[in-house]
Design a protein around this motif. Structure first.
Motif, mmCIF file in Angstrom:
data_model
loop_
_atom_site.group_PDB
_atom_site.id
_atom_site.type_symbol
_atom_site.label_atom_id
_atom_site.label_comp_id
_atom_site.label_asym_id
_atom_site.label_seq_id
_atom_site.Cartn_x
_atom_site.Cartn_y
_atom_site.Cartn_z
ATOM 1 N N ILE A 135 57.579 -8.587 27.164
ATOM 2 C CA ILE A 135 57.912 -9.488 28.296
ATOM 3 C C ILE A 135 59.612 -9.736 27.996
ATOM 4 O O ILE A 135 60.166 -9.611 28.821
ATOM 5 C CB ILE A 135 57.194 -10.711 28.528
ATOM 6 C CG1 ILE A 135 55.799 -10.355 29.285
ATOM 7 C CG2 ILE A 135 58.019 -11.681 29.367
ATOM 8 C CD1 ILE A 135 55.074 -11.575 29.777
ATOM 9 N N TYR A 136 59.736 -10.146 26.680
ATOM 10 C CA TYR A 136 61.150 -10.436 26.076
ATOM 11 C C TYR A 136 61.855 -9.361 26.466
ATOM 12 O O TYR A 136 63.270 -9.435 26.936
ATOM 13 C CB TYR A 136 60.965 -10.744 24.662
ATOM 14 C CG TYR A 136 62.493 -11.010 24.201
ATOM 15 C CD1 TYR A 136 63.009 -12.233 24.616
ATOM 16 C CD2 TYR A 136 62.986 -10.127 23.321
ATOM 17 C CE1 TYR A 136 64.490 -12.356 24.131
ATOM 18 C CE2 TYR A 136 64.426 -10.496 22.836
ATOM 19 C CZ TYR A 136 65.182 -11.356 23.147
ATOM 20 O OH TYR A 136 66.202 -11.538 22.695
ATOM 21 N N GLN A 137 61.745 -8.303 25.999
ATOM 22 C CA GLN A 137 62.454 -6.768 26.230
ATOM 23 C C GLN A 137 62.714 -6.526 27.599
ATOM 24 O O GLN A 137 63.862 -6.041 27.820
ATOM 25 C CB GLN A 137 61.850 -5.661 25.470
ATOM 26 C CG GLN A 137 61.632 -5.935 24.064
ATOM 27 C CD GLN A 137 62.946 -6.062 23.449
ATOM 28 O OE1 GLN A 137 64.188 -5.454 23.831
ATOM 29 N NE2 GLN A 137 63.043 -6.658 22.053
ATOM 30 N N GLU A 138 61.444 -6.616 28.468
ATOM 31 C CA GLU A 138 61.893 -6.554 29.802
ATOM 32 C C GLU A 138 62.749 -7.495 30.405
ATOM 33 O O GLU A 138 63.566 -6.870 31.482
ATOM 34 C CB GLU A 138 60.482 -6.501 30.446
ATOM 35 C CG GLU A 138 60.419 -6.248 31.805
ATOM 36 C CD GLU A 138 60.586 -4.750 32.435
ATOM 37 O OE1 GLU A 138 61.064 -4.514 33.658
ATOM 38 O OE2 GLU A 138 60.825 -4.084 31.537
ATOM 39 N N GLN A 139 62.491 -8.820 29.956
ATOM 40 C CA GLN A 139 63.580 -9.818 30.763
ATOM 41 C C GLN A 139 65.207 -9.602 30.217
ATOM 42 O O GLN A 139 66.014 -9.654 31.208
ATOM 43 C CB GLN A 139 62.960 -11.047 30.200
ATOM 44 C CG GLN A 139 61.823 -11.586 31.142
ATOM 45 C CD GLN A 139 61.888 -11.404 32.513
ATOM 46 O OE1 GLN A 139 62.589 -12.397 33.111
ATOM 47 N NE2 GLN A 139 61.398 -10.676 33.174
ATOM 48 N N THR A 244 67.352 -15.560 21.413
ATOM 49 C CA THR A 244 66.790 -14.276 20.558
ATOM 50 C C THR A 244 65.242 -14.346 21.005
ATOM 51 O O THR A 244 64.644 -15.409 21.580
ATOM 52 C CB THR A 244 66.763 -14.846 19.225
ATOM 53 O OG1 THR A 244 66.147 -16.165 18.915
ATOM 54 C CG2 THR A 244 68.431 -14.913 18.567
ATOM 55 N N LEU A 245 64.358 -13.692 20.370
ATOM 56 C CA LEU A 245 63.192 -13.414 20.581
ATOM 57 C C LEU A 245 62.418 -14.673 20.264
ATOM 58 O O LEU A 245 61.494 -15.298 21.194
ATOM 59 C CB LEU A 245 62.266 -12.261 20.113
ATOM 60 C CG LEU A 245 60.859 -12.228 20.116
ATOM 61 C CD1 LEU A 245 60.364 -12.251 21.275
ATOM 62 C CD2 LEU A 245 60.548 -11.014 19.307
ATOM 63 N N PRO A 314 62.982 -16.280 32.937
ATOM 64 C CA PRO A 314 64.182 -15.645 32.463
ATOM 65 C C PRO A 314 64.587 -15.972 31.156
ATOM 66 O O PRO A 314 64.238 -17.255 30.439
ATOM 67 C CB PRO A 314 65.226 -15.945 33.510
ATOM 68 C CG PRO A 314 64.499 -17.518 33.975
ATOM 69 C CD PRO A 314 63.175 -17.252 34.038
ATOM 70 N N VAL A 315 65.068 -15.073 30.420
ATOM 71 C CA VAL A 315 65.316 -15.418 29.056
ATOM 72 C C VAL A 315 66.732 -15.837 28.908
ATOM 73 O O VAL A 315 67.284 -16.274 27.667
ATOM 74 C CB VAL A 315 65.138 -14.029 28.120
ATOM 75 C CG1 VAL A 315 63.715 -13.628 28.075
ATOM 76 C CG2 VAL A 315 66.077 -12.687 28.800
#
Length: 325
Positions: A135-139, A244-245, A314-315
């Motif tokens: 999810i983090y990478q996609e966001q 960051t993640l 959203p990140v």
């Protein structure tokens, strides 16, 4: 004598549930790997995990945070757990657990505990590091990062005062020194007027219009704001950096937990026969009423969508503007 816990009156309402759950206790077998016994109450062992669970329930520590058994916090919560057990044993001795009201309350608490355990087993157990990172990478891929601007502010009461500030700056005076001497904005004057980095979308409208497309090193103003007449200096412009993640992990885990519980309740409601016996009852919404709320959006992000299927958080989050009046 050990001091009395200030939480005893508040916790009394749940002591009967503790008594019911604790009946038959005293086993020497650790309930969790690596657990350790920290006290005994009338032959019943209190484990470090019991104290940690109570601290989590009170919001004193997070679910995944450690709780040092040598800390003052651990000892304080241990005292409260001891008090709970003492009161529960006394309630049992007096036969309070045998009343119909007590049985109903105990059953309600039992159902809450079992529901929590189901969530821990089915939902939390399915939240893997891989799911969080996906999810983090996609966001991050979808995030539209904004430009951040670092500005300094000198706020004056009147336009003539602001014009005088422009004149002093034109003579070569340092912006930081003039801000400390002349600005009426107490929140920033002692830091040389520094407003820090922020995105234009979170700034007041007057600031947005004045700063748009102004390069680093430029002086802007004076222009009128709600708090007075502002003169700004653009220190720097840069692309906003997403967290960051590890910084984004707690919000992503909350989202995954929310989605997991929502899907589980949706499945259970679909299989069960549920009839609400209230007059004039309207059909329930798609989202179960007992589903947890979706994670609150970070500062600068939009509110959670109304749809029962919440979007991943959203990140990239913009900082809130400082007050300038």
């Amino acid at each position: 004598m050990r001091p009395s816990s200030p939480f005893v009156p508040v916790l009394f309402a749940v002591l009967l549930a503790v008594a019911a759950c604790g009946r038959g206790g005293g086993s020497d077998r650790a309930p969790e790997p690596g657990d350790r016994s920290v006290a005994e109450v009338q032959g019943q062992t209190i484990w470090a995990s019991d104290v940690k669970r109570e601290a989590v329930a009170q919001g004193l520590v997070g679910e995944g945070e450690p709780l040092d058994v040598t800390s003052d916090l651990f000892r304080r919560v241990l005292d409260e757990v001891i008090d709970q057990k003492l009161l529960a044993r006394e309630a049992e001795r007096r036969g309070l657990d045998n009343s119909a009201l007590a049985q109903r309350r105990l059953e309600a608490t039992r159902e809450r505990i079992l529901g929590d355990m189901l969530v821990e087993t089915v939902v939390n157990g399915s939240i893997s590091d891989r799911a969080v990172e996906t999810i983090y990478q996609e966001q991050v891929r979808l995030a539209q990062t904004s430009e951040e601007i670092r500005v300094r502010l000198i706020l004056s009461r009147t336009k003539p005062e602001a014009d005088a500030v422009i004149g002093i700056l034109a003579q070569g005076a340092a912006f930081e020194a003039v801000a400390a001497e002349s600005s009426i904005d107490d929140a920033t004057r002692y830091s040389g007027g520094d407003l820090g980095y922020r995105t234009i979308d979170v700034m007041p409208e007057a600031y947005k219009n004045a700063l748009r497309d102004r390069p680093a090193g430029s002086t802007v103003g004076p222009f009128q704001t709600e708090g007075g007449w502002a003169v700004l200096r653009v220190e720097d412009r840069r692309r906003e950096t997403p967290p960051t993640l590890e910084q984004a992990r707690p919000q992503i885990v909350r989202y995954l937990t929310y989605e997991g519980v929502r899907q589980l309740l949706e499945e259970l409601r679909g299989k069960a026969e549920v009839e609400v016996l209230l007059p004039g009852d309207t059909p329930r919404s798609q989202e179960p009423a007992s589903a947890p709320r979706p994670p609150a959006p970070s500062a600068g992000t939009s509110a959670a969508p109304a749809s029962p299927r919440a979007s991943p958080p959203p990140v990239a989050a913009a900082p809130a503007p400082k007050k300038t009046s």
